[in-house]
Enzyme design. Structure first.
Site, PDB file in Angstrom:
ATOM      1  N   CYS A  48      56.792 106.419  27.853  1.00  0.00           N
ATOM      2  CA  CYS A  48      58.681 105.532  28.644  1.00  0.00           C
ATOM      3  C   CYS A  48      59.187 106.635  27.937  1.00  0.00           C
ATOM      4  CB  CYS A  48      58.942 104.294  27.329  1.00  0.00           C
ATOM      5  SG  CYS A  48      59.437 104.776  25.879  1.00  0.00           S
ATOM      6  N   ARG A  50      58.581 110.657  29.014  1.00  0.00           N
ATOM      7  CA  ARG A  50      58.292 111.163  29.389  1.00  0.00           C
ATOM      8  C   ARG A  50      56.947 111.249  30.156  1.00  0.00           C
ATOM      9  NH1 ARG A  50      59.335 114.661  25.566  1.00  0.00           N
ATOM     10  NH2 ARG A  50      59.817 113.727  24.783  1.00  0.00           N
ATOM     11  N   ALA A 180      49.094 101.081  22.127  1.00  0.00           N
ATOM     12  CA  ALA A 180      49.430 102.117  21.363  1.00  0.00           C
ATOM     13  C   ALA A 180      50.980 101.099  20.989  1.00  0.00           C
ATOM     14  CB  ALA A 180      49.741 103.524  21.667  1.00  0.00           C
TER      15      ALA A 180
END
Length: 397
Positions: A48, A50, A180
């Site tokens: 979110c 890069r 994740a």
């Protein structure tokens, strides 16, 4: 020989563009890795915050083919090379380049992307070693500093943000996505003692696995189940990766009070009749915690530089191992050919044994040179050996 010189990184981050833009650029990068990743070692990191592409031994034309994916943001992208590209990756894994300094989520995202791209055959060779060492540096930073005390990442920040608006212990909460970030969200929400926790994922088995550990309920990530959660839950967190809105409407009679959109690109449509928390809303909170971590950040930077200083020797050793492996493989091929040509069943085995006895002492010397810090000399020896192709086929001359 500078083994970091062939490394290049194409970088676009939250500092230059918004999260929604990063999400769409990330999709272009996926297409790029499918095309270029089969030719050159490549590692793409898309979060979110890069979208970054790391390439090894790529030509200028190939690097330009990557930057073309960013063509609308030409003034914002950066292309860094060599040790600076490695330094950037190490800093990213350490959480030093994140909106929330020291976040742990980014390390999990790097590992997740790395595992996936290694299995796909895209991240390989010396680039694989570089990413492995970046992950190692990131883990060491977390173990030896207090930079990650407090919120683990933007997911944790979003929970803090929501907890200031309502009592989570009395709330039913749904988490969309079990990657994740989603798994981290679910774990922290369970630890906070939410009244009821639902975990939705496209792969139901993964949701079930996490839910069983947390005492939550797993559901498939379908449009129907999402709408059902809006009817039943007070808060819905979306950490899904999707090019389409996962939540594009709120049904009549829904009890949902807050929707948190952590997706890239955005997964919650604008204009819904409910409070939507987006990544941009977390910036002020991130700055507050980042400021408190600055002292630990200095220690983290020292560790990054220490690990980075080891990288050239590690790469040189790895280069030797790969080169020697290639040399031995070719020699074994010649040995088998000669053994078969002799027409004796035991000749192949004898030829292979002879090659091993001849080359293994040389290999041991090269390893000893590497251990003694004479890596550059070892590389030169390997290059000489690899250039002497006629020696491997003397019988054909």
């Amino acid at each position: 020989m500078d083994l970091l010189a062939p490394l290049a990184a194409v970088i676009l981050t939250y500092r230059e563009v918004d999260a929604d833009t990063l999400g769409r650029v990330g999709e272009e990068m996926k297409k790029c890795i499918e095309i270029l990743g089969v030719k050159r070692p490549m590692f793409v990191l898309h979060t979110c915050g890069r979208v970054e592409a790391y390439l090894y031994n790529a030509s200028e034309e190939e690097i330009n083919s990557v930057t073309l994916r960013y063509r609308r943001y030409a003034e914002s992208i950066r292309v860094v090379r060599g040790v600076e590209a490695a330094r950037h990756l190490f800093r990213v894994a350490a959480g030093l380049e994140s909106m929330l300094i020291g976040e742990t989520d980014i390390l999990g995202q790097v590992e997740e992307a790395f595992d996936r791209q290694v299995k796909a055959g895209f991240t390989k060779g010396l680039l694989k070693t570089i990413v492995e060492r970046a992950i190692r540096a990131g883990k060491r930073v977390r173990a030896e500093t207090g930079i990650s005390r407090g919120p683990a990442g933007l997911g944790s920040l979003s929970i803090i943000y929501v907890s200031q608006l309502l009592d989570l212990t009395k709330s039913k909460v749904a988490v969309l996505g079990a990657g994740a970030v989603g798994a981290g969200l679910a774990k922290e929400l369970a630890e906070r003692g939410v009244a009821k926790l639902y975990i939705l994922n496209r792969t139901l088995e993964k949701a079930v696995e996490i839910a069983n550990k947390l005492g939550a309920e797993a559901r498939p990530l379908t449009r129907e189940e999402v709408q059902k959660c809006l009817m039943e839950c007070d808060v819905v967190f979306s950490s899904v990766h999707s090019l389409e809105y996962v939540i594009d409407r709120v049904p009549d009679g829904a009890v949902v009070k807050i929707i948190v959109d952590l997706g890239v690109p955005q997964t919650v449509a604008p204009g819904l009749p409910v409070r939507v928390v987006r990544l941009s809303d977390l910036k002020q909170l991130a700055e507050k915690y980042s400021e408190a971590r600055k002292q630990e950040a200095a220690r983290a930077e020292a560790i990054v530089e220490e690990e980075l200083a080891k990288l050239p020797q590690i790469l040189a050793r790895r280069y030797i191992e790969e080169a020697v492996s290639h040399l031995l493989e070719k020699a074994m091929e010649v040995a088998e050919e000669e053994g078969k040509r002799a027409g004796c069943p035991t000749a192949v085995l004898a030829a292979r044994t002879t090659v091993k006895r001849t080359l293994f002492p040389i290999i041991e010397v090269l390893k000893k040179m590497a251990e003694d810090g004479r890596l550059e000399d070892a590389v030169k020896v390997v290059e000489i050996l690899r250039s002497q192709k006629p020696l491997l086929r003397q019988s054909e001359e």
